[in-house]
Write a protein that holds these residues in place. Sequence first.
Motif, mmCIF file in Angstrom:
data_model
loop_
_atom_site.group_PDB
_atom_site.id
_atom_site.type_symbol
_atom_site.label_atom_id
_atom_site.label_comp_id
_atom_site.label_asym_id
_atom_site.label_seq_id
_atom_site.Cartn_x
_atom_site.Cartn_y
_atom_site.Cartn_z
ATOM 1 N N LEU A 314 0.835 -1.204 0.000
ATOM 2 C CA LEU A 314 0.000 0.000 0.000
ATOM 3 C C LEU A 314 0.870 1.254 0.000
ATOM 4 C CD1 LEU A 314 -2.878 1.241 0.274
ATOM 5 C CD2 LEU A 314 -2.539 1.178 2.749
ATOM 6 N N LYS A 315 1.924 1.226 0.801
ATOM 7 C CA LYS A 315 2.822 2.383 0.864
ATOM 8 C C LYS A 315 3.526 2.599 -0.477
ATOM 9 C CE LYS A 315 6.513 4.466 3.635
ATOM 10 N NZ LYS A 315 7.447 4.283 4.785
ATOM 11 N N LYS A 316 3.955 1.510 -1.112
ATOM 12 C CA LYS A 316 4.593 1.626 -2.430
ATOM 13 C C LYS A 316 3.619 2.214 -3.443
ATOM 14 C CE LYS A 316 7.854 -2.266 -2.093
ATOM 15 N NZ LYS A 316 8.176 -3.626 -2.617
ATOM 16 N N PHE A 317 2.373 1.747 -3.375
ATOM 17 C CA PHE A 317 1.351 2.239 -4.297
ATOM 18 C C PHE A 317 1.109 3.727 -4.067
ATOM 19 C CE2 PHE A 317 -3.128 2.939 -5.476
ATOM 20 C CZ PHE A 317 -3.080 2.528 -6.800
ATOM 21 N N TYR A 318 1.056 4.119 -2.815
ATOM 22 C CA TYR A 318 0.875 5.537 -2.478
ATOM 23 C C TYR A 318 2.028 6.388 -3.002
ATOM 24 C CZ TYR A 318 1.464 9.686 0.443
ATOM 25 O OH TYR A 318 1.694 10.956 0.872
ATOM 26 N N SER A 320 3.951 5.898 -5.390
ATOM 27 C CA SER A 320 3.968 5.962 -6.857
ATOM 28 C C SER A 320 2.847 6.840 -7.417
ATOM 29 C CB SER A 320 3.836 4.554 -7.447
ATOM 30 O OG SER A 320 4.908 3.736 -7.046
ATOM 31 N N ASN A 321 1.942 7.269 -6.530
ATOM 32 C CA ASN A 321 0.774 8.023 -7.003
ATOM 33 C C ASN A 321 0.444 9.203 -6.100
ATOM 34 O OD1 ASN A 321 -0.412 6.179 -9.303
ATOM 35 N ND2 ASN A 321 0.047 4.783 -7.603
ATOM 36 N N ALA A 390 -6.341 1.179 -13.085
ATOM 37 C CA ALA A 390 -7.511 2.045 -12.938
ATOM 38 C C ALA A 390 -7.108 3.507 -12.902
ATOM 39 C CB ALA A 390 -8.281 1.667 -11.675
ATOM 40 N N LEU A 391 -6.019 3.800 -12.193
ATOM 41 C CA LEU A 391 -5.553 5.194 -12.112
ATOM 42 C C LEU A 391 -5.091 5.707 -13.472
ATOM 43 C CD1 LEU A 391 -3.516 5.356 -8.770
ATOM 44 C CD2 LEU A 391 -5.934 5.832 -9.164
ATOM 45 N N GLU A 392 -4.548 4.812 -14.262
ATOM 46 C CA GLU A 392 -4.078 5.210 -15.597
ATOM 47 C C GLU A 392 -5.225 5.626 -16.508
ATOM 48 O OE1 GLU A 392 -1.889 1.922 -17.111
ATOM 49 O OE2 GLU A 392 -0.283 2.049 -15.607
#
Length: 394
Positions: A314-318, A320-321, A390-392
Amino acid sequence: MNLEQTDKTYVLNTYARNYVNFTKGVNATLFDEKNNNYIDFTSGIGVVSCGHGNKRIADAISKQVQNITHISNLYCIEPQAKLAKKISELSDYDVAMFFANSGAEANEGAIKIARKYGETKFNNKKYKVITLEHSFHGRTITTVKATGQSAMHTDNFSPYPDGFSYNAQLNDIYNSIDKQTVAVMLELVQGEGGVQPFPKEDIQKLASFLKEKEILLIIDEVQTGAYRTGEFLASNLYDIKPDIITMAKGVGSGVPIGVVMTTHKDIFEPGDHGSTFGGNYLSTTSALEACTILDELKNDGTLDETILYFETQLKKFYESNTNVFTDVVGLGLMRGLRVKDAQTLSAIITKAFEQGVLVLKAGKNTLRFLPPLTISKEEIDEGFKRLGKALETL
């Protein structure tokens, strides 16, 4: 008439539904009627704690319902007694409990315990309950009023019961207590309020103060209970001893159940409270097996490992975005990402579903994650991969 038409014709319009027809689930993966698969980061809003299609729970339920499903609380129910003992042991509190069918019912029971305490312990009646703004305690008339969200106190359902007040901050509670205050009711992590944990020191300070004043501390663990935060109860994590604790959701891993437990073990007498369905053979058999499974996962280190892995991903995903998210919040497998605005949050949830991953909204601007506690590393990885796609598309 297809499923959507049937639903809209015969089911009251209380949810803005997504008309997918799920037909099967395997742990944290769901399948629809066309065999499309979805990674479930919601577990039915924190309910299916042991995953979809859990064989041990299915076998326990199947064995039980082939014999007895329900007899009523006029008779002793063996799995109910065993579950009560199990929950007391796992909580490490000296408590007795009442079983209901939902979190709202559990909270109703908690309020009734507090009201009787206020009526019988003091010369002057005490009945007022203080809660916090942005809290959520249920959808019955009483628990809606206990919920500190003005949007839920519409005229459509008024008049509401009196005796409830709300504070914006924990520190405001001290000055809000009066001679008629009997209890303070809190979520240690506000779920609907944005997955917001409270500082441990502040909770401990408040708990100590209330104990001195003989004011009950009610902790609503409907969402945080049953290892959701990493310990059996968030109260264990905060190292406090509440007077009353409520649980529901993940305790039954899919079968409806509510629990209100209290250190005031002799507060109720026959006739004070009841439930036709509460604590029946079906619900308590499922909950007993679920608690056993989760206890095993905690003891062998699997649960802590899963929580750490989800937290790391989750932290990595955060990170990166950060153009979309502003913060990471939550505890255990009750997590959230703050989104820059409500419109973007709504779009993320829609696009995530299109990419095959289920996520939730909390508060006005929080993307909420409540995956099954049994979720695999592969499902975690795939879920974040799909959420990235989804974010893309935003």
